[in-house]
Design a protein around this motif. Structure first.
Motif, PDB file in Angstrom:
ATOM      1  N   GLY A 282       6.875   2.219   1.063  1.00  0.00           N
ATOM      2  CA  GLY A 282       5.702   1.239   0.886  1.00  0.00           C
ATOM      3  C   GLY A 282       4.595   2.042  -0.230  1.00  0.00           C
ATOM      4  O   GLY A 282       4.227   1.307  -0.923  1.00  0.00           O
ATOM      5  N   ARG A 283       4.594   3.348   0.109  1.00  0.00           N
ATOM      6  CA  ARG A 283       3.332   4.108  -1.160  1.00  0.00           C
ATOM      7  C   ARG A 283       4.281   3.810  -2.424  1.00  0.00           C
ATOM      8  O   ARG A 283       3.380   3.533  -3.359  1.00  0.00           O
ATOM      9  CB  ARG A 283       3.542   5.425  -0.555  1.00  0.00           C
ATOM     10  CG  ARG A 283       2.637   6.413  -1.634  1.00  0.00           C
ATOM     11  CD  ARG A 283       2.454   7.749  -0.989  1.00  0.00           C
ATOM     12  NE  ARG A 283       3.798   8.252  -0.885  1.00  0.00           N
ATOM     13  CZ  ARG A 283       4.033   9.430  -0.306  1.00  0.00           C
ATOM     14  NH1 ARG A 283       2.939  10.205   0.150  1.00  0.00           N
ATOM     15  NH2 ARG A 283       5.152  10.019  -0.261  1.00  0.00           N
ATOM     16  N   ASP A 284       5.383   3.795  -2.569  1.00  0.00           N
ATOM     17  CA  ASP A 284       5.970   3.976  -3.757  1.00  0.00           C
ATOM     18  C   ASP A 284       6.001   2.528  -4.567  1.00  0.00           C
ATOM     19  O   ASP A 284       5.576   2.565  -5.537  1.00  0.00           O
ATOM     20  CB  ASP A 284       7.514   4.449  -3.820  1.00  0.00           C
ATOM     21  CG  ASP A 284       8.113   4.533  -5.267  1.00  0.00           C
ATOM     22  OD1 ASP A 284       7.694   5.523  -6.102  1.00  0.00           O
ATOM     23  OD2 ASP A 284       8.928   3.845  -5.366  1.00  0.00           O
ATOM     24  N   ILE A 285       6.234   1.542  -3.595  1.00  0.00           N
ATOM     25  CA  ILE A 285       6.263   0.144  -4.322  1.00  0.00           C
ATOM     26  C   ILE A 285       4.903  -0.525  -4.372  1.00  0.00           C
ATOM     27  O   ILE A 285       4.859  -1.236  -5.203  1.00  0.00           O
ATOM     28  CB  ILE A 285       6.982  -0.921  -3.416  1.00  0.00           C
ATOM     29  CG1 ILE A 285       6.900  -0.964  -1.717  1.00  0.00           C
ATOM     30  CG2 ILE A 285       8.430  -0.072  -3.369  1.00  0.00           C
ATOM     31  CD1 ILE A 285       7.603  -1.800  -1.071  1.00  0.00           C
ATOM     32  N   THR A 286       3.951   0.082  -3.752  1.00  0.00           N
ATOM     33  CA  THR A 286       2.414  -0.509  -4.010  1.00  0.00           C
ATOM     34  C   THR A 286       1.583   0.316  -4.591  1.00  0.00           C
ATOM     35  O   THR A 286       0.532   0.129  -5.207  1.00  0.00           O
ATOM     36  CB  THR A 286       1.915  -0.814  -2.201  1.00  0.00           C
ATOM     37  OG1 THR A 286       1.802   0.463  -1.633  1.00  0.00           O
ATOM     38  CG2 THR A 286       2.967  -1.939  -1.712  1.00  0.00           C
ATOM     39  N   GLY A 287       1.789   1.879  -4.691  1.00  0.00           N
ATOM     40  CA  GLY A 287       0.822   2.610  -5.045  1.00  0.00           C
ATOM     41  C   GLY A 287      -0.221   3.106  -4.213  1.00  0.00           C
ATOM     42  O   GLY A 287      -1.286   3.630  -4.466  1.00  0.00           O
ATOM     43  N   ILE A 288      -0.116   2.394  -2.937  1.00  0.00           N
ATOM     44  CA  ILE A 288      -1.043   2.852  -2.083  1.00  0.00           C
ATOM     45  C   ILE A 288      -0.499   3.537  -0.824  1.00  0.00           C
ATOM     46  O   ILE A 288       0.370   3.110  -0.045  1.00  0.00           O
ATOM     47  CB  ILE A 288      -1.857   1.523  -1.444  1.00  0.00           C
ATOM     48  CG1 ILE A 288      -2.428   0.794  -2.459  1.00  0.00           C
ATOM     49  CG2 ILE A 288      -2.789   1.772  -0.455  1.00  0.00           C
ATOM     50  CD1 ILE A 288      -2.678  -0.815  -2.132  1.00  0.00           C
ATOM     51  N   GLY A 289      -1.156   4.688  -0.385  1.00  0.00           N
ATOM     52  CA  GLY A 289      -0.740   5.674   0.844  1.00  0.00           C
ATOM     53  C   GLY A 289      -1.379   5.010   2.043  1.00  0.00           C
ATOM     54  O   GLY A 289      -2.434   5.094   2.095  1.00  0.00           O
ATOM     55  N   ALA A 290      -0.478   4.715   2.929  1.00  0.00           N
ATOM     56  CA  ALA A 290      -0.793   3.988   4.381  1.00  0.00           C
ATOM     57  C   ALA A 290      -0.482   5.083   5.478  1.00  0.00           C
ATOM     58  O   ALA A 290      -0.526   4.457   6.469  1.00  0.00           O
ATOM     59  CB  ALA A 290      -0.323   2.575   4.477  1.00  0.00           C
ATOM     60  N   PHE A 291      -0.615   6.287   5.268  1.00  0.00           N
ATOM     61  CA  PHE A 291      -0.183   7.195   6.238  1.00  0.00           C
ATOM     62  C   PHE A 291      -1.382   7.436   7.329  1.00  0.00           C
ATOM     63  O   PHE A 291      -1.163   8.003   8.326  1.00  0.00           O
ATOM     64  CB  PHE A 291       0.227   8.754   5.612  1.00  0.00           C
ATOM     65  CG  PHE A 291       1.612   8.703   4.761  1.00  0.00           C
ATOM     66  CD1 PHE A 291       2.570   8.951   5.557  1.00  0.00           C
ATOM     67  CD2 PHE A 291       1.708   8.185   3.797  1.00  0.00           C
ATOM     68  CE1 PHE A 291       3.963   8.868   5.017  1.00  0.00           C
ATOM     69  CE2 PHE A 291       2.949   8.188   3.028  1.00  0.00           C
ATOM     70  CZ  PHE A 291       3.855   8.305   3.654  1.00  0.00           C
ATOM     71  N   ALA A 292      -2.704   7.236   6.783  1.00  0.00           N
ATOM     72  CA  ALA A 292      -3.741   7.269   7.821  1.00  0.00           C
ATOM     73  C   ALA A 292      -4.605   6.120   7.530  1.00  0.00           C
ATOM     74  O   ALA A 292      -4.753   5.493   6.653  1.00  0.00           O
ATOM     75  CB  ALA A 292      -4.427   8.514   7.491  1.00  0.00           C
TER      76      ALA A 292
END
Length: 292
Positions: A282-292
């Motif tokens: 998800g981080r790769d395809i959106t450019g947004i890290g959602a781990f926290a």
């Protein structure tokens, strides 16, 4: 554990002397290796590991705990990941048990991967010479490079479990007779077998693509993550179908499906859970890290 994590850590991040000392012996299984990253409180968030490494002259002093370490109680060399108290970065060290301050206790009570001896390890002032520090491991990004390579192996392992399930199911359907006919002659059974085969074939294509990307040195964290996530998820579905097709016999160890079902649960979790793999992609395809 031996080739994918321990040996790969040394091959990718070790010095020439470390490679010469360990890799030939490990390749011949004359020496066993382990990879100590996971901790009691840090599995999916292994980047937050709390094991510390403090420089003391020409030695490092390691303190902390590790858990779920395959080969940990029997290894000749253990790649231990610890946070440098000086710069805060994660570094790798080659610990050679037995050594003062090192305790490794085999874990018991597992329902999956029972053939693998995993250990809970305590490091209490374990001293490691500077020569045993992996020079190529300067941050957790280097640890992640090793892990990306092993996710490829997990995708292959999941394919193996699914292939076994399909083979068991189609063999059983041809031999088992109910209502005077073999199970394979019923439309609903054939439909389920075909869906199982379709999943196995799709998993094979993932693995084929992984192999070609590795040959071209183009494998990325994202591709490894999506392959691991997809194949372990699909393998669980194929195994559930096989267990159901075998009816009551599906829970008997004689037919092996239940053994594969237990082991796929471990594959689905280790080297990063499905949730973690999803967030990597998800981080790769959106450019947004959602781990926290």
């Amino acid at each position: 554990m031996q080739a994918g994590l321990a040996m790969q850590s040394i091959a990718m991040l070790g010095s020439q002397e470390q490679k010469e000392q360990w890799l030939p012996r490990m390749a011949r299984v004359e020496a066993l290796g382990a990879f100590a990253l996971t901790e009691p409180e840090h599995g999916s968030d292994s980047v937050s590991l709390e094991t510390t490494a403090r420089r003391d002259g020409e030695e490092w002093v390691l303190d902390g705990r590790k858990k779920w370490i395959g080969n940990g109680s029997i290894a000749d060399v253990v790649v231990v990941w610890a946070r440098d108290t000086g710069d805060g970065q994660v570094k790798g060290f080659l610990v050679e048990p037995p050594t003062p301050g090192w305790t490794a206790e085999k874990m018991t009570g597992k329902g999956s991967l029972r053939a693998v001896w995993q250990a809970e390890i305590t490091l209490d002032g374990v001293r490691v010479p500077e020569a045993n520090r992996l020079p190529g491991a300067g941050s957790f990004k280097d640890t992640a490079r090793v892990l990306a390579g092993t996710r490829n192996a997990v995708a292959w392992g999941a394919l193996g479990h699914a292939t076994a399930a399909y083979d068991i199911a189609i063999t059983y359907a041809g031999e088992r007779t109910q209502f005077g006919r073999p199970l394979a002659s019923f439309q609903i059974v054939q439909e389920r077998l075909v869906r199982m085969l379709a999943e196995v074939c799709s998993m094979q294509l993932y693995c084929l693509r992984l192999a070609r990307l590795i040959e071209q040195e183009r494998l990325t964290d994202t591709i490894a993550a999506i392959a691991k996530m997809n194949n372990t998820r699909r393998a669980r579905e194929v195994l559930a179908e096989a267990r159901d097709l075998l009816g009551g016999n599906g829970i008997l160890l004689d037919f092996h499906v239940m053994r594969h079902m237990a082991d796929i649960e471990a594959l689905h979790t280790y080297e990063g859970t499905e949730t973690i793999q999803t967030l990597i992609v998800g981080r790769d395809i959106t450019g947004i890290g959602a781990f926290a």
